[in-house]
Design an enzyme around this catalytic site. Structure first.
Site, short mmCIF file in Angstrom:
data_model
loop_
_atom_site.label_atom_id
_atom_site.label_comp_id
_atom_site.label_asym_id
_atom_site.label_seq_id
_atom_site.Cartn_x
_atom_site.Cartn_y
_atom_site.Cartn_z
N LYS A 81 -42.50 35.12 -64.58
CA LYS A 81 -41.17 34.78 -64.05
C LYS A 81 -40.08 35.01 -65.10
O LYS A 81 -38.99 35.48 -64.77
CB LYS A 81 -41.15 33.34 -63.53
N TYR A 109 -47.84 32.33 -64.94
CA TYR A 109 -46.68 32.21 -64.03
C TYR A 109 -45.38 32.21 -64.84
O TYR A 109 -44.41 32.89 -64.47
CB TYR A 109 -46.81 30.93 -63.20
N ASN A 122 -39.28 39.39 -53.45
CA ASN A 122 -39.58 37.96 -53.38
C ASN A 122 -41.06 37.61 -53.49
O ASN A 122 -41.40 36.49 -53.90
CB ASN A 122 -39.01 37.44 -52.04
N ASP A 147 -48.62 45.64 -50.25
CA ASP A 147 -49.09 44.87 -51.40
C ASP A 147 -48.21 45.25 -52.59
O ASP A 147 -48.27 46.38 -53.07
CB ASP A 147 -50.56 45.21 -51.68
N VAL A 148 -47.38 44.31 -53.04
CA VAL A 148 -46.41 44.66 -54.09
C VAL A 148 -47.06 45.06 -55.41
O VAL A 148 -46.42 45.69 -56.25
CB VAL A 148 -45.38 43.52 -54.36
N1 LIG Z 1 -42.09 27.27 -53.20
C1 LIG Z 1 -41.66 26.98 -54.41
O1 LIG Z 1 -41.59 25.80 -54.76
C2 LIG Z 1 -41.22 28.07 -55.34
C3 LIG Z 1 -40.56 27.69 -56.52
C4 LIG Z 1 -40.13 28.67 -57.40
C5 LIG Z 1 -40.35 30.01 -57.11
N2 LIG Z 1 -41.01 30.34 -55.97
C6 LIG Z 1 -41.20 31.78 -55.71
O2 LIG Z 1 -40.73 32.08 -54.42
C7 LIG Z 1 -41.40 33.25 -53.94
C8 LIG Z 1 -41.88 33.01 -52.53
O3 LIG Z 1 -42.87 32.00 -52.57
P1 LIG Z 1 -43.02 30.89 -51.41
O4 LIG Z 1 -42.93 29.57 -52.07
O5 LIG Z 1 -42.15 31.21 -50.27
O6 LIG Z 1 -44.57 31.09 -51.07
P2 LIG Z 1 -45.31 31.46 -49.71
O7 LIG Z 1 -46.75 31.48 -50.09
O8 LIG Z 1 -44.87 30.57 -48.61
O9 LIG Z 1 -44.81 32.95 -49.41
C9 LIG Z 1 -45.13 34.03 -50.25
C10 LIG Z 1 -45.50 35.23 -49.41
O10 LIG Z 1 -45.80 36.29 -50.31
C11 LIG Z 1 -46.92 36.99 -49.78
N3 LIG Z 1 -47.60 37.74 -50.85
C12 LIG Z 1 -48.45 37.25 -51.79
N4 LIG Z 1 -48.93 38.26 -52.54
C13 LIG Z 1 -48.37 39.40 -52.07
C14 LIG Z 1 -48.48 40.75 -52.42
N5 LIG Z 1 -49.29 41.14 -53.42
N6 LIG Z 1 -47.76 41.66 -51.73
C15 LIG Z 1 -46.96 41.28 -50.71
N7 LIG Z 1 -46.83 39.99 -50.32
C16 LIG Z 1 -47.53 39.07 -50.98
C17 LIG Z 1 -47.78 35.91 -49.18
O11 LIG Z 1 -48.72 36.44 -48.25
C18 LIG Z 1 -46.74 35.00 -48.55
O12 LIG Z 1 -46.49 35.36 -47.20
C19 LIG Z 1 -42.50 33.55 -54.96
O13 LIG Z 1 -42.07 34.58 -55.83
C20 LIG Z 1 -42.64 32.24 -55.72
O14 LIG Z 1 -43.14 32.43 -57.02
C21 LIG Z 1 -41.44 29.42 -55.09
#
Ligand SMILES: NC(=O)c1ccc[n+]([C@@H]2O[C@H](COP(=O)([O-])OP(=O)(O)OC[C@H]3O[C@@H](n4cnc5c(N)ncnc54)[C@H](O)[C@@H]3O)[C@@H](O)[C@H]2O)c1
Length: 272
Positions: A178, A174, A95, A68-69
């Site tokens: 970020k 958010y 990430n 858990d980050v």
């Molecule tokens: N998908 C998008 O459109 C998008 C756009 C901009 C930024 N992001 C960023 O990309 C990153 C990845 O997101 P994604 O879209 O792949 O989402 P996702 O939900 O598919 O994957 C995120 C993963 O992080 C894990 N996670 C959540 N809280 C956690 C914690 N406290 N400790 C460890 N793991 C944890 C989740 O269980 C999940 O497996 C994030 O930082 C998100 O903010 C995503």
């Protein structure tokens, strides 16, 4: 130099937080497909098992660790274990991140009461900053702790185009997290440069992942995202792989402190 040599990550040891899904999983997969030994860290053990099983069945060197980050101790214990097992740490993807709910504009375009500035609770703020910002700090701290004595390393933070622009529909915390993560990345890059550690960020636009319970799979919401993108589409997580490999490999040997946008042109504004 051949492309293979330039982007070589063979036998590198890599940790990816939030590695069980979406963008993190694609980064880990890209590393493993190119010969790295990858540790996927995630809070969701079920999804983690599934991801590790799928990648291992393809013969890739991938292991999962629950973490858990938002807890430095949790991040530290996984990093310590990986170091004990492998003796080194080459690449870290900071990430993990989560959606925080709607902002001052609701999904239907109306003003949201819940998302209004004055209604953001202390509990909400601490919870989401704890994952989306403290989580990055903890990962940077643990990566630095192990990479400094080694005198090398690459750290890649996933921020978002939300670190660079504001819109009403996404929750306020958010943006704060970020933007802060982006500036934190630059400060870490400055501090760690003399130890031959490079720190950069990937700032994605809309990617079709499981974020926000996979809301991108809702056809109406997806159409909305697509209409605001000049390419009229959202990205597949596979499309992060090239940038992940660039920042993780020697191909980016003189790049540090940079946030690279990967958004299909969304920040340019709408087009026809
Ligand atoms: N998908 C998008 O459109 C998008 C756009 C901009 C930024 N992001 C960023 O990309 C990153 C990845 O997101 P994604 O879209 O792949 O989402 P996702 O939900 O598919 O994957 C995120 C993963 O992080 C894990 N996670 C959540 N809280 C956690 C914690 N406290 N400790 C460890 N793991 C944890 C989740 O269980 C999940 O497996 C994030 O930082 C998100 O903010 C995503």
């Amino acid at each position: 130099m051949s492309v293979t040599q330039l982007f070589d990550v063979r036998n590198q040891v890599c940790i990816v937080t939030g590695g069980a899904s979406g963008i993190g999983l694609a980064c880990g997969e890209a590393m493993a497909e190119n010969g790295a030994r990858v540790f996927l860290g995630d809070v969701d053990s079920r999804r983690l098992d599934f991801a590790v099983e799928r990648l291992c069945s393809r013969g890739l060197k991938v292991e999962g660790r629950v973490l858990d980050v938002s807890s430095r101790a949790s991040v530290a214990s996984v990093f310590d274990e990986v170091l004990e097992l492998t003796g080194r740490l080459d690449v870290v993807f900071a990430n993990a991140g989560v959606d925080v709910g709607e902002g001052f504009i609701a999904r239907d375009g109306s003003r949201s009461v819940e998302g209004a500035l004055e209604n953001i609770t202390e509990q909400h703020w601490r919870k989401y900053l704890g994952i989306n910002l403290d989580g990055v700090l903890h990962t940077l701290q643990e990566a630095a702790r192990h990479m400094k004595p080694q005198g090398s390393g690459k750290i890649i933070v996933t921020t978002s185009i939300a670190s660079l622009c504001n819109v009403g529909g996404v929750g306020t915390s958010y943006f704060a997290a970020k933007a802060a993560a982006s500036h934190l990345m630059r400060q870490a890059a400055l501090e760690l440069a003399r130890y031959n550690i490079q720190v950069n960020a990937i700032a994605p636009g809309a990617f079709a992942t499981n974020i926000a319970n996979g809301h991108v799979r809702d056809p109406e919401f997806r159409r909305l995202l697509e209409s605001s993108n000049p390419q009229h589409r959202v990205a597949d997580p596979e499309e992060i792989k090239g940038l992940a490999l660039l920042l993780a490999s020697g191909a980016s040997s003189f790049i540090t402190g940079t946030e690279i946008v990967i958004d299909g042109g969304s920040l340019l504004g709408p087009a026809d």
